[in-house]
Design a protein around this motif. Sequence first.
Motif, PDB file in Angstrom:
ATOM      1  N   ASP A 153       0.711  -1.317  -0.090  1.00 40.01           N
ATOM      2  CA  ASP A 153      -0.176   0.090   0.018  1.00 40.01           C
ATOM      3  C   ASP A 153       0.889   1.330  -0.028  1.00 40.01           C
ATOM      4  OD1 ASP A 153      -2.038  -1.637   0.180  1.00 40.01           O
ATOM      5  OD2 ASP A 153      -2.577  -1.346   2.218  1.00 40.01           O
ATOM      6  N   SER A 154       2.237   1.221  -0.115  1.00 44.05           N
ATOM      7  CA  SER A 154       3.162   2.307  -0.002  1.00 44.05           C
ATOM      8  C   SER A 154       2.873   3.135  -1.331  1.00 44.05           C
ATOM      9  CB  SER A 154       4.524   1.802   0.149  1.00 44.05           C
ATOM     10  OG  SER A 154       4.818   1.195   1.392  1.00 44.05           O
ATOM     11  N   GLY A 155       2.865   4.450  -1.005  1.00 41.95           N
ATOM     12  CA  GLY A 155       3.053   5.544  -1.981  1.00 41.95           C
ATOM     13  C   GLY A 155       4.453   6.007  -2.281  1.00 41.95           C
ATOM     14  N   ILE A 156       4.698   7.167  -3.029  1.00 42.37           N
ATOM     15  CA  ILE A 156       6.030   7.523  -3.340  1.00 42.37           C
ATOM     16  C   ILE A 156       6.702   8.115  -2.141  1.00 42.37           C
ATOM     17  CG2 ILE A 156       5.334   9.736  -4.142  1.00 42.37           C
ATOM     18  CD1 ILE A 156       8.102   7.198  -5.524  1.00 42.37           C
ATOM     19  N   LEU A 157       5.992   8.810  -1.350  1.00 44.54           N
ATOM     20  CA  LEU A 157       6.771   8.997   0.035  1.00 44.54           C
ATOM     21  C   LEU A 157       7.224   8.300   0.900  1.00 44.54           C
ATOM     22  CD1 LEU A 157       4.269  12.365   0.790  1.00 44.54           C
ATOM     23  CD2 LEU A 157       6.384  12.134  -0.378  1.00 44.54           C
ATOM     24  N   GLU A 158       6.591   7.034   0.966  1.00 43.78           N
ATOM     25  CA  GLU A 158       6.925   5.980   1.795  1.00 43.78           C
ATOM     26  C   GLU A 158       8.136   5.134   0.895  1.00 43.78           C
ATOM     27  OE1 GLU A 158       2.807   6.642   3.081  1.00 43.78           O
ATOM     28  OE2 GLU A 158       3.659   6.381   0.963  1.00 43.78           O
ATOM     29  N   VAL A 159       7.908   5.059  -0.345  1.00 46.82           N
ATOM     30  CA  VAL A 159       9.075   4.222  -1.003  1.00 46.82           C
ATOM     31  C   VAL A 159      10.335   5.560  -0.832  1.00 46.82           C
ATOM     32  CG1 VAL A 159       9.919   4.058  -3.523  1.00 46.82           C
ATOM     33  CG2 VAL A 159       7.474   3.365  -2.611  1.00 46.82           C
ATOM     34  N   ASP A 160      10.467   6.736  -0.993  1.00 46.51           N
ATOM     35  CA  ASP A 160      11.482   7.650  -0.760  1.00 46.51           C
ATOM     36  C   ASP A 160      12.256   7.264   0.404  1.00 46.51           C
ATOM     37  OD1 ASP A 160      11.130   8.779  -3.489  1.00 46.51           O
ATOM     38  OD2 ASP A 160      10.182  10.339  -2.652  1.00 46.51           O
ATOM     39  N   ALA A 161      11.396   6.821   1.511  1.00 53.35           N
ATOM     40  CA  ALA A 161      11.874   6.725   2.840  1.00 53.35           C
ATOM     41  C   ALA A 161      12.393   5.481   3.078  1.00 53.35           C
ATOM     42  CB  ALA A 161      10.991   7.104   3.891  1.00 53.35           C
ATOM     43  N   MET A 162      12.092   4.369   2.115  1.00 51.98           N
ATOM     44  CA  MET A 162      12.615   2.955   2.150  1.00 51.98           C
ATOM     45  C   MET A 162      13.979   2.846   2.157  1.00 51.98           C
ATOM     46  SD  MET A 162       9.968   0.843   0.069  1.00 51.98           S
ATOM     47  CE  MET A 162       8.209   0.952   0.379  1.00 51.98           C
ATOM     48  N   THR A 163      14.884   1.840   2.797  1.00 55.69           N
ATOM     49  CA  THR A 163      15.962   1.332   2.533  1.00 55.69           C
ATOM     50  C   THR A 163      16.122   0.782   1.151  1.00 55.69           C
ATOM     51  OG1 THR A 163      15.840  -0.835   3.428  1.00 55.69           O
ATOM     52  CG2 THR A 163      16.543   1.009   4.902  1.00 55.69           C
ATOM     53  N   GLY A 164      17.342   0.561   0.597  1.00 52.89           N
ATOM     54  CA  GLY A 164      17.371  -0.352  -0.674  1.00 52.89           C
ATOM     55  C   GLY A 164      16.706  -1.693  -0.452  1.00 52.89           C
ATOM     56  N   LYS A 165      16.929  -2.428   0.508  1.00 58.43           N
ATOM     57  CA  LYS A 165      16.312  -3.772   0.821  1.00 58.43           C
ATOM     58  C   LYS A 165      14.749  -3.726   0.895  1.00 58.43           C
ATOM     59  CE  LYS A 165      17.320  -7.875   0.569  1.00 58.43           C
ATOM     60  NZ  LYS A 165      17.949  -8.369  -0.546  1.00 58.43           N
ATOM     61  N   GLU A 166      14.518  -2.713   1.488  1.00 53.88           N
ATOM     62  CA  GLU A 166      12.913  -2.351   1.618  1.00 53.88           C
ATOM     63  C   GLU A 166      12.376  -2.375   0.271  1.00 53.88           C
ATOM     64  OE1 GLU A 166      12.208  -0.523   6.188  1.00 53.88           O
ATOM     65  OE2 GLU A 166      12.666   0.498   4.547  1.00 53.88           O
ATOM     66  N   PHE A 167      12.889  -1.431  -0.489  1.00 52.25           N
ATOM     67  CA  PHE A 167      12.508  -1.252  -1.936  1.00 52.25           C
ATOM     68  C   PHE A 167      12.477  -2.613  -2.610  1.00 52.25           C
ATOM     69  CE2 PHE A 167      13.497   0.836  -6.303  1.00 52.25           C
ATOM     70  CZ  PHE A 167      12.008   1.332  -6.381  1.00 52.25           C
ATOM     71  N   GLU A 168      13.567  -3.486  -2.494  1.00 53.59           N
ATOM     72  CA  GLU A 168      13.421  -4.485  -3.272  1.00 53.59           C
ATOM     73  C   GLU A 168      12.441  -5.465  -2.742  1.00 53.59           C
ATOM     74  OE1 GLU A 168      17.465  -6.350  -2.802  1.00 53.59           O
ATOM     75  OE2 GLU A 168      18.385  -4.612  -3.439  1.00 53.59           O
ATOM     76  N   LYS A 169      12.062  -5.620  -1.556  1.00 54.21           N
ATOM     77  CA  LYS A 169      10.936  -6.298  -1.181  1.00 54.21           C
ATOM     78  C   LYS A 169       9.602  -5.665  -1.680  1.00 54.21           C
ATOM     79  CE  LYS A 169      10.852  -9.326   1.789  1.00 54.21           C
ATOM     80  NZ  LYS A 169      10.579 -10.518   1.154  1.00 54.21           N
ATOM     81  N   PHE A 170       9.496  -4.345  -1.692  1.00 52.54           N
ATOM     82  CA  PHE A 170       8.215  -3.732  -2.115  1.00 52.54           C
ATOM     83  C   PHE A 170       7.946  -3.968  -3.523  1.00 52.54           C
ATOM     84  CE2 PHE A 170       6.893  -0.059  -4.990  1.00 52.54           C
ATOM     85  CZ  PHE A 170       5.829   0.301  -4.338  1.00 52.54           C
ATOM     86  N   LEU A 171       9.084  -4.233  -4.499  1.00 53.02           N
ATOM     87  CA  LEU A 171       8.978  -4.640  -5.812  1.00 53.02           C
ATOM     88  C   LEU A 171       8.736  -6.237  -5.780  1.00 53.02           C
ATOM     89  CD1 LEU A 171      12.030  -2.746  -7.390  1.00 53.02           C
ATOM     90  CD2 LEU A 171       9.724  -2.164  -7.597  1.00 53.02           C
TER      91      LEU A 171
END
Length: 139
Positions: free
Chosen positions: A34-52
């Motif tokens: 459910d993350s939006g771009i503001l949450e994505v911008d605050a993610m770590t690289g690993k969290e971004f990978e899990k998001f994807l």
Amino acid sequence: MKPFLVRAAAIVGDIAALVFDTIKEEESKKILSDSGILEVDAMTGKEFEKFLEIHFKNLGYSVNLTQDSQDYGADLVLYKDGAKTVVQAKRSKNPVGIKAVQEVAGAVRHYNGNKGRVITNNRFTENACKLAKSNDVEL
């Protein structure tokens, strides 16, 4: 009788912990999904990978995350309809340059992929766009 009750209580405790961990993992996936771009911008690289990973699974892909180091320039490998797509994920505060394109172009060959893709929360430099086009890498 007492040892039986102690073992039974331990088993019940293990089951409760497993259920709790499963619920916690599902909640974590929902938050990422459910993350939006503001949450994505605050993610770590690993969290971004899990998001994807969650995003592509929701789109019907099979997804493998690569290991954290010595990944040969790939963060995820996607499978769908007989195709293998190698992905370099770049959660960045700055525009993404040619290094990410170079990495995924090499990773496509290493993983015997059909195509490469670089995904970011930011934009790409002009040189990255040119290199991606000449190497058939999707941005």
